[in-house]
Design an enzyme around this catalytic site. Structure first.
Site, PDB file in Angstrom:
ATOM      1  N   SER A  94       0.679  -1.357  -0.140  1.00 26.86           N
ATOM      2  CA  SER A  94      -0.236   0.107   0.190  1.00 26.86           C
ATOM      3  C   SER A  94       1.035   1.720  -0.207  1.00 26.86           C
ATOM      4  CB  SER A  94      -0.514  -0.043   1.113  1.00 26.86           C
ATOM      5  OG  SER A  94      -1.668   1.309   1.134  1.00 26.86           O
ATOM      6  N   CYS A  95       0.400   2.374  -0.095  1.00 27.36           N
ATOM      7  CA  CYS A  95       0.893   4.058  -0.138  1.00 27.36           C
ATOM      8  C   CYS A  95      -0.083   4.592  -0.537  1.00 27.36           C
ATOM      9  CB  CYS A  95       1.663   4.086  -1.787  1.00 27.36           C
ATOM     10  SG  CYS A  95       1.223   3.924  -3.176  1.00 27.36           S
ATOM     11  N   GLY A  96       0.183   5.914  -0.726  1.00 25.65           N
ATOM     12  CA  GLY A  96      -0.811   7.278  -0.925  1.00 25.65           C
ATOM     13  C   GLY A  96      -1.836   6.852  -2.183  1.00 25.65           C
ATOM     14  N   GLY A 116      -1.577   3.821  -5.009  1.00 25.06           N
ATOM     15  CA  GLY A 116      -1.065   3.834  -5.258  1.00 25.06           C
ATOM     16  C   GLY A 116      -0.363   3.130  -6.321  1.00 25.06           C
ATOM     17  N   TRP A 166      -4.178   4.592   0.901  1.00 27.68           N
ATOM     18  CA  TRP A 166      -4.483   5.663   2.016  1.00 27.68           C
ATOM     19  C   TRP A 166      -5.306   6.244   1.588  1.00 27.68           C
ATOM     20  CZ3 TRP A 166      -3.968   4.187   6.644  1.00 27.68           C
ATOM     21  CH2 TRP A 166      -3.724   5.438   7.954  1.00 27.68           C
TER      22      TRP A 166
END
Length: 285
Positions: free
Chosen positions: A240-242, A244, A269
């Site tokens: 996961s990240c901000g 994708g 996120w």
């Protein structure tokens, strides 16, 4: 460095330069920047790109009906877009971005998830390519439309409902690619309206820790990054990240060390932190 120490999913600038113009080779410029970086990816591409490269627009090649940024297109729409770029499933596809190992892994992951067989990333990125005096052009790339046939591997993509179950049951390790400050909740999110922090149980694997100056770290160094972050490579992982994009850098690193049981949370996120009903943790994992 021994070739065996490098990821099988990256190619060197020498390798690519020797093959430019060969039939069956497709090159994609997948650069994309946050507003704070003050770089215009399309303008930079128009001014100079690797000869034969095609621009991949992350904003345009995403689901127009989604309220989230960079959401995957449906298989048919993605295939139509890739076909219009003159790319087939059998092509040797090389993806690059400006700094290297930032946004190109997202396109590498997308293409593989939709059925492309032979996709690699240019190690070092375009900035290093230019600084070495390698060939660039501002000429428009001529494209002959082709047929890309989608073979979507839906099991490689985690949905919001999937993530709620993963967080509740801790059925997969969560590797969060955002910076340590955003992960801990001490730095604000770049997108308005998002809470700060991380999903309960997540581990922080900043995408920046997986590369040096745009070059993906060697296999042993990648393993150490995961080990130091508390990621057990014998167990399933979701990245996961901000929004994708940089989650795919972690996916690339996982695949590079031979980890296959990994999926990517496309909403990341932006979706989780933007929902007031989801649990959020702060501080260290």
């Amino acid at each position: 460095m021994n070739v065996a120490d490098k990821s099988p999913f990256v190619v060197s600038a020498d390798w690519l330069q020797e093959r430019l113009g060969q039939p069956g080779l497709s090159v994609l410029d997948a650069s994309w920047y946050l507003p704070a970086q003050k770089r215009d990816a399309k303008a930079e591409y128009d001014a100079a790109h690797i000869p034969g490269a095609i621009f991949f627009d992350h904003e345009e090649i995403s689901d127009p009906d989604s309220s989230l940024p960079h959401t995957l297109l449906n298989p048919e729409a993605f295939a139509a877009t890739i076909s219009s770029m003159g790319i087939t499933n059998d092509d040797t596809i090389v993806v690059y971005d400006g700094p290297g190992m930032t946004t190109s892994p997202r396109v590498w992951w997308m293409l593989r998830t939709f059925g492309a067989e032979n996709v690699s990333i240019l190690d070092g990125g375009f900035d290093n390519w230019k600084s070495a005096g390698r060939p660039v052009t501002d000429e428009v790339t001529r494209i002959a439309p082709s047929a890309f046939v989608p073979n979507f591997e839906a099991s490689k993509v985690a949905s919001f409902d999937d993530m709620r179950e993963i967080v509740q049951r801790q059925s997969r390790q969560i590797a969060d690619a955002r910076s340590a400050g955003r992960f801990k909740g001490v730095d604000p999110e770049p997108r308005a309206g998002l809470r700060s922090g991380h999903m309960p149980g997540a581990r922080n694997v900043p995408s920046s820790s997986l590369a040096d100056n745009g070059y993906l770290k060697d296999i042993n160094s990648l393993r150490k990054v995961f080990d130091d972050a508390g990621i057990d490579l014998s167990r399933p992982v979701v990245t996961s990240c901000g929004s994708g994009i940089t989650a795919a850098v972690v996916t690339l690193a996982l695949e590079s060390v031979g980890h296959k049981d990994n999926i990517l949370y496309d909403g990341s996120w932006t979706e989780w932190g933007g929902d007031k009903n989801t649990p959020v943790a702060t501080g260290e994992a």
